[in-house]
Design an enzyme around this catalytic site. Sequence first.
Site, PDB file in Angstrom:
ATOM      1  N   GLU A  57      35.176 -27.322 -30.539  1.00  0.00           N
ATOM      2  CA  GLU A  57      36.290 -26.557 -29.953  1.00  0.00           C
ATOM      3  C   GLU A  57      37.481 -26.646 -30.880  1.00  0.00           C
ATOM      4  OE1 GLU A  57      37.477 -27.217 -25.719  1.00  0.00           O
ATOM      5  OE2 GLU A  57      39.451 -26.526 -26.425  1.00  0.00           O
ATOM      6  N   HIS A  76      36.549 -21.418 -22.313  1.00  0.00           N
ATOM      7  CA  HIS A  76      37.737 -22.165 -22.767  1.00  0.00           C
ATOM      8  C   HIS A  76      38.905 -21.858 -21.835  1.00  0.00           C
ATOM      9  CE1 HIS A  76      41.304 -22.968 -25.268  1.00  0.00           C
ATOM     10  NE2 HIS A  76      40.545 -23.894 -25.835  1.00  0.00           N
ATOM     11  N   HIS A  98      40.164 -24.595 -33.320  1.00  0.00           N
ATOM     12  CA  HIS A  98      40.746 -23.249 -33.286  1.00  0.00           C
ATOM     13  C   HIS A  98      41.429 -22.833 -34.578  1.00  0.00           C
ATOM     14  CE1 HIS A  98      39.802 -23.466 -29.093  1.00  0.00           C
ATOM     15  NE2 HIS A  98      40.609 -24.487 -28.912  1.00  0.00           N
ATOM     16  N   PHE A 115      52.893 -23.393 -26.517  1.00  0.00           N
ATOM     17  CA  PHE A 115      52.254 -24.707 -26.355  1.00  0.00           C
ATOM     18  C   PHE A 115      52.697 -25.715 -27.413  1.00  0.00           C
ATOM     19  CE2 PHE A 115      49.227 -21.559 -24.623  1.00  0.00           C
ATOM     20  CZ  PHE A 115      49.270 -21.963 -23.296  1.00  0.00           C
ATOM     21  N   ASP A 172      39.694 -30.232 -30.528  1.00  0.00           N
ATOM     22  CA  ASP A 172      40.677 -29.254 -30.054  1.00  0.00           C
ATOM     23  C   ASP A 172      41.797 -29.091 -31.070  1.00  0.00           C
ATOM     24  OD1 ASP A 172      41.618 -27.279 -28.401  1.00  0.00           O
ATOM     25  OD2 ASP A 172      41.787 -28.521 -26.615  1.00  0.00           O
TER      26      ASP A 172
HETATM   27  C1  GRE Z   1      43.500 -25.484 -26.307  1.00  0.00           C
HETATM   28  O1  GRE Z   1      43.095 -24.649 -27.090  1.00  0.00           O
HETATM   29  O2  GRE Z   1      42.706 -26.160 -25.663  1.00  0.00           O
HETATM   30  C2  GRE Z   1      44.970 -25.700 -26.145  1.00  0.00           C
HETATM   31  C3  GRE Z   1      45.831 -24.632 -26.298  1.00  0.00           C
HETATM   32  C4  GRE Z   1      47.179 -24.836 -26.146  1.00  0.00           C
HETATM   33  C5  GRE Z   1      47.670 -26.092 -25.852  1.00  0.00           C
HETATM   34  C6  GRE Z   1      46.811 -27.143 -25.698  1.00  0.00           C
HETATM   35  C7  GRE Z   1      45.465 -26.962 -25.833  1.00  0.00           C
HETATM   36  O3  GRE Z   1      45.336 -23.411 -26.591  1.00  0.00           O
HETATM   37  O4  GRE Z   1      44.618 -27.989 -25.677  1.00  0.00           O
HETATM   38 ZN    ZN Z   2      40.913 -25.532 -27.108  1.00  0.00          ZN
END
Ligand code: GRE
Ligand code: ZN
Length: 344
Positions: A32, A187, A34, A47, A310
């Site tokens: 996971e 997700h 990104h 975020f 993450d």
């Molecule tokens: C995630 O992709 O899990 C994520 C966000 C934004 C903040 C925290 C987070 O997309 O874990």
């Molecule tokens: Zn994530």
Amino acid sequence: IALWLTAPRTALHDARPTTPPGNGMQGKIALEEHFAIPATLGDSKVFGAQVWDTLGPRLLDIQDMRLKEMDRHGVEMMILSLNAPAVQAIHDVKRAVDVARQANDVLAEEVRKRPARFAAFAALPMQDPDAAVAELTRCVKELGFVGALVNGFSQAGTPDSVLYYDLPQYRPFWRAVEALGVPFYLHPRNPLPSWSRAYEGHNWMLGPNWAFAAETAVHALRLIGSGLFDECPNLQIVLGHLGEGIPVQLWRIDGRNGWMKAPHKYAAKHGVGHYFRKHFHLTTSGNFSTPALVNAIAEMGADRVMFSIDWPFEAIDEGAEWLDKAAISDSDRVRIGRDNAIKL
Ligand code: GRE
Ligand code: ZN
């Protein structure tokens, strides 16, 4: 599990990982992780506005600092996915289709540069189930992607619309995912403001603190209750964050005043636990808690738990060093850190 039960609790809860780089498990695979393209980058700003100088560049980078951090902490491979909510929040359906395709093309190009280090989950325009099938098929068959990662419900047509994937129009999509034989990673995203009155005045609970998990768990339970898995007996779903809270609730979800003998009133044939253990895999993304990991292993078996970080919302060093040192058996560590991902 036995190892954990006999270890001193305080050490497990409080100690930050201290393994020097290079001493931990090598060959880890993380699922996971990104990245962003310019068209979706802004979605992540709320975020991490205070650390945007760091977070923004980390989302756009693939081959440079990300790879160095992976090398430093024994992460051999990342399966990359677009940031959130990205495509799912684009209510202009044609644009959603375009942005998904563009993101997947960028990702395919990056993976092509280092196929031993990166693999890809497709972003999908779920606003249009037929377009989602076409894009997933293209990604898997032509670009070599290993599955899809979708950020919760989709908005389609108007900003206020909310489409969950248990709805009947998604059954052909799910049959296509099953036929392609690839996993679907569900997700998190935040609920829409119009669906968030319980959080009013308590914004700190939105996002990863709480609302992501609550929203995603409800979506997963909707899929289960809808009977989807009776229709698609081989469909495999991945949840991050050690199962978005579901594992600790599994007994209660099916138990609820069981002595009263009221039958489940939902379309599916079996209890939730049956489907959860047969159709779901969990990752450790953003949840580096050994007690939670041990619970996940106890509920699911060590074959259905996989390491993830993450990145860049969480730190590679923290996640990797935690798994390297977590008080589980070394055979479970290798399954969770690597082997289960390869099998799936
Ligand atoms: C995630 O992709 O899990 C994520 C966000 C934004 C903040 C925290 C987070 O997309 O874990
Ligand atoms: Zn994530």
